[in-house]
Design a protein around this motif. Structure first.
Motif, PDB file in Angstrom:
ATOM      1  N   ASP A  33       2.337   1.867  -3.380  1.00 24.54           N
ATOM      2  CA  ASP A  33       1.296   2.401  -4.279  1.00 24.54           C
ATOM      3  C   ASP A  33       1.101   3.895  -4.024  1.00 24.54           C
ATOM      4  N   GLY A  34       1.062   4.276  -2.725  1.00 29.13           N
ATOM      5  CA  GLY A  34       0.904   5.698  -2.369  1.00 29.13           C
ATOM      6  C   GLY A  34       2.076   6.531  -2.869  1.00 29.13           C
TER       7      GLY A  34
ATOM      8  N   GLY B 144       3.812   5.846  -5.451  1.00 25.17           N
ATOM      9  CA  GLY B 144       3.610   5.954  -6.908  1.00 25.17           C
ATOM     10  C   GLY B 144       2.740   7.162  -7.248  1.00 25.17           C
ATOM     11  N   ARG B 145       1.676   7.352  -6.460  1.00 24.54           N
ATOM     12  CA  ARG B 145       0.786   8.514  -6.715  1.00 24.54           C
ATOM     13  C   ARG B 145       1.543   9.825  -6.454  1.00 24.54           C
ATOM     14  N   ALA B 146       2.385   9.834  -5.391  1.00 27.60           N
ATOM     15  CA  ALA B 146       3.153  11.050  -5.054  1.00 27.60           C
ATOM     16  C   ALA B 146       4.166  11.373  -6.150  1.00 27.60           C
TER      17      ALA B 146
ATOM     18  N   LYS C 259       6.173  14.916  -6.504  1.00 29.61           N
ATOM     19  CA  LYS C 259       6.739  15.114  -5.158  1.00 29.61           C
ATOM     20  C   LYS C 259       8.118  14.451  -5.023  1.00 29.61           C
TER      21      LYS C 259
ATOM     22  N   GLU D  33       0.840  -1.219   0.000  1.00 30.20           N
ATOM     23  CA  GLU D  33       0.000   0.000   0.000  1.00 30.20           C
ATOM     24  C   GLU D  33       0.867   1.259   0.000  1.00 30.20           C
TER      25      GLU D  33
ATOM     26  N   GLY E 125       3.835  10.611  -9.276  1.00 30.60           N
ATOM     27  CA  GLY E 125       3.025  11.137 -10.380  1.00 30.60           C
ATOM     28  C   GLY E 125       2.680  12.607 -10.185  1.00 30.60           C
ATOM     29  N   ALA E 126       2.556  13.022  -8.904  1.00 30.03           N
ATOM     30  CA  ALA E 126       2.214  14.426  -8.610  1.00 30.03           C
ATOM     31  C   ALA E 126       3.467  15.301  -8.510  1.00 30.03           C
TER      32      ALA E 126
END
Length: 701
Positions: free
Chosen positions: A472-473, A475-477, A482, A469, A479-480
């Motif tokens: 995955d989080g 990965g989102r960061a 960070k 998890e 993408g943004a």
């Protein structure tokens, strides 16, 4: 000169029969020495617990799972079969109530027979277990004949050990070391001896290493406390000698009209906090006094200590004098110069850096400019105290004590000028008792606020079972856009016993499989230039995830980084977790810190994670840390293996710190040159505890 009386204690441990090159190597590691330890080092390595062997049941009455001492007759041996068999060598023994079996795995042929001759009486000590209904002891701790047993107290000390070092070998070595103890003079005053009920030092050492009662080895007991007071008194006396030297009248003083300081303050992109303003004012006041400054400036990660140090250097430059700032690591020295240079340039202050990396012509040029007075502030590492580094007029020494330089380094730096003022920086807020212990009675300024614009950090704890998890989080960061630190405890696969810890190279590879070139790596085994490149790529957002060990704990400043993941967080001390977390929350965006822990969590580890989750106040964290772990971790000494106290424990001996300080002050009032009978005894004390670097100051100036 070291008193001759101490020579037996300064003899190498290899002078003890039975200590050869192999044991010497293990003892160096255990006692934290780069060369062969002294006999004194063995005697000051105190036990942590005891084994009570006084319980002597018959075989029939021995309770399984307990430590028992049996008086038995040896009946017969059954050696292990030859070849590759893993079966043990068995020895059958008995008394008038029944039989028992002793098991030896991987025993040398003939050795066990020699130790336990058939038909002889022996005293056997070890933990008994039931095996097929018969009492069995695997590898007994003690096997001894009647004569040997009569000499034992029945209580055995248990020492901290290192892998490969047998407890029996260490006990034997300590026992022989005790026989070398000379008749030492008493250095504690009769009044303190009476008030604290201290025994003489020989009795204290003998009772701690050869306990007569179970309570003899308790740190709060009279024997251990006596040795703790000796160690604290040696430390306080050394600090008092340094302080007396530094507090001598100082001639011309070192602060100008404030013109350069105003230029720097005007160049700052923010206003100074209230506590920064107070610290700057206190330092300026010290610099105008007729005695030298000795001030500790402590503040949390990111509280603006470097700027205060720069303003102190500007005050000194206003009267044409120079400042040296010594940092413990190159990464930290370069961080300081990065913060200082743009501000210094605005005020016309000339700054330079000197570390092991500046070589050849570049180094020569820096040294020439320094000697000519063309550098106002030199930032560097231990390189600053080398013999060929000469200042034209050094007036201020700023020492960044991230992991505590010794008195020796501090003196080496201040000796490069006349009546040099001293400002010590500490990024780990230190509880008051420890300030007294490590720094003596310094003036203290605290920076308790964060500069304006700093964002709060939200800290969460998660079980390592939720790693997928977390990734995955991340990965989102990514993408943004960070920037993320990912901290692990080890560089590579470790041979340590216990649960497997994550290592940097393994985590780097696993994250790179998913995120490709967006992942960078930095650890302490890389060359300086490689580390710099990895850090620069991260700061420029060419990589977005930086996998690192605690090498980023200090001096790394990437304001855009807003997320930190710390794996195996339960393995880190509170101060270290706090330092690491301080790498984020340095910009204008809110930041998040995730602490991943392995289950099950121990009680202390759970308390640590709870504290770090609840607060970002370094002063509170330092106080909690002292309660949980004693002094080592508060100053970062445990992880970095730097000198703390071997015997004294501020959580147990806090009241002795104050008494040792008062005693040191009294000694210097009554006998500042340490002359006469007691003065000689005190010189023995300083040598014994390796605080003798302060002795040359007695004759100085």
């Amino acid at each position: 000169m070291r008193p001759e009386l101490l020579n037996p204690l300064f003899a190498p441990v290899t002078s003890i029969p039975g200590i050869g090159p192999k044991l010497d190597k293990l003892l160096r590691f255990l006692l934290g020495r780069s060369e062969t330890p002294r006999i004194a080092d063995l005697l000051l390595h105190l036990p942590v617990s005891v084994i009570d062997r006084r319980e002597r049941p018959k075989i029939r009455d021995a309770a399984p799972g307990t430590m028992v001492t049996l008086e038995v007759t040896v009946d017969r041996h059954r050696p292990a079969p030859g070849g590759r068999s893993r079966a043990p060598h068995l020895v059958y023994v008995s008394d008038d109530t029944g039989a028992a079996v002793l098991a030896y795995f991987k025993a040398y042929p003939g050795q066990v027979e020699k130790l336990l001759p058939v038909g002889e009486k022996r005293f056997i000590s070890g933990t008994g277990q039931l095996f097929d209904g018969i009492l069995q002891i695997v590898h007994p701790d003690r096997v001894i004949d009647e004569e040997g047993f009569a000499k034992l107290s029945g209580i055995d000390p248990v020492y901290p050990l290192t892998q490969g070092l047998a407890i029996g070998a260490l006990r034997r070595a300590v026992g022989l070391a005790l026989t070398r103890l000379p008749a030492l003079p008493e250095w504690i005053s009769p009044e303190v001896m009476r008030r604290c009920s201290f025994p003489p030092i020989a009795e204290a050492l003998n009772r701690v290493h050869v306990p007569v009662e179970l309570t003899d080895i308790l740190p709060e007991g009279p024997f251990w406390s006596r040795l703790a007071f000796d160690e604290l008194l040696a430390g306080q006396l050394a600090l008092a000698l340094v302080r007396a030297q530094l507090r001598r009248p100082a001639g011309d003083r070192n602060a100008g009209d404030g013109q350069l300081r105003r230029l720097i303050i005007d160049a700052l992109p923010y206003s100074l906090t209230n506590s920064q303003q107070e610290a700057v004012k206190a330092i300026a006041g010290d610099l105008t006094q007729p005695v030298r400054m000795l001030r500790l400036l402590q503040g949390d990660v990111g509280s603006g200590k470097t700027v205060v140090a720069l303003l102190a250097a500007a005050a000194v430059a206003e009267v044409g004098r120079q400042t040296a700032l010594m940092a413990p690591t190159e990464i930290l020295a370069r961080q300081h110069i990065k913060t200082i240079t743009p501000l210094a340039e605005r005020a016309g202050l000339r700054v330079a850096i000197l570390t092991g990396r500046e070589k050849g012509r570049e180094r020569k040029d820096i040294l020439a400019r320094l000697a000519a007075g063309e550098i106002d502030m030199l930032v560097g590492t231990h390189a600053l105290i080398q013999d060929d580094v000469e200042f034209k007029e050094l007036a201020l020494a700023v020492v960044d004590e991230q992991h505590r330089f010794g008195v020796r380094e501090r003196l080496a730096l201040t000796n490069k000028g006349d009546a040099v003022d001293v400002l010590v920086l500490s990024a780990t807020p230190i509880p008051r008792t420890l300030v007294l212990t490590y720094f003596g009675d310094m003036d203290v300024s605290e920076l308790r606020e964060k500069p304006a614009g700093r964002q709060p950090i939200e800290t969460r704890t998660l079980s390592a079972s939720r790693l997928t998890e977390v990734i995955d989080g991340i990965g989102r960061a990514v993408g943004a856009g960070k920037l993320i630190y990912w901290i692990v405890p080890l560089v590579e696969e470790s041979e340590m016993d216990g649960p497997k810890l994550t290592n940097a190279e393994e985590r780097f590879e696993s994250l790179r499989e998913r995120f490709g070139d967006k992942v960078g790596l930095v650890h302490g085994r890389m060359r300086g230039t490689e580390k710099d490149l990895a850090m620069a790529r991260f700061a420029a957002a060419e990589t977005q995830i930086l996998v690192a060990t605690t090498v980023v704990e200090v001096g790394v400043d990437v304001p855009a980084a807003t997320i930190m993941v710390i794996e195996n967080a339960e393995r880190f001390g509170l101060a270290q977790l706090h330092q690491l977390r301080g790498r984020i929350g340095r910009g204008s965006e809110a930041s998040n810190c995730l602490l991943l822990y392995r289950e099950p969590l121990g009680e202390i580890a759970a308390k640590r994670l709870k504290v770090i989750k609840e607060t970002t106040d370094g002063f509170r964290i330092a106080e909690e840390d002292l309660k949980l772990r004693g002094e080592g971790d508060v100053l970062g000494t445990r992880q970095s293996g730097l000198p703390g106290f071997r015997i004294a424990r501020p959580d147990v001996h806090a009241q002795l710190i104050t008494q040792a300080r008062d005693e040191a002050m009294r000694i210097l009032q009554d006998d500042p040159k340490l002359k006469g009978e007691r003065g000689e005894a005190l010189r023995c004390l300083l040598y014994l505890y390796e605080r003798d670097e302060a002795l040359p100051l007695i004759g100085a100036g």
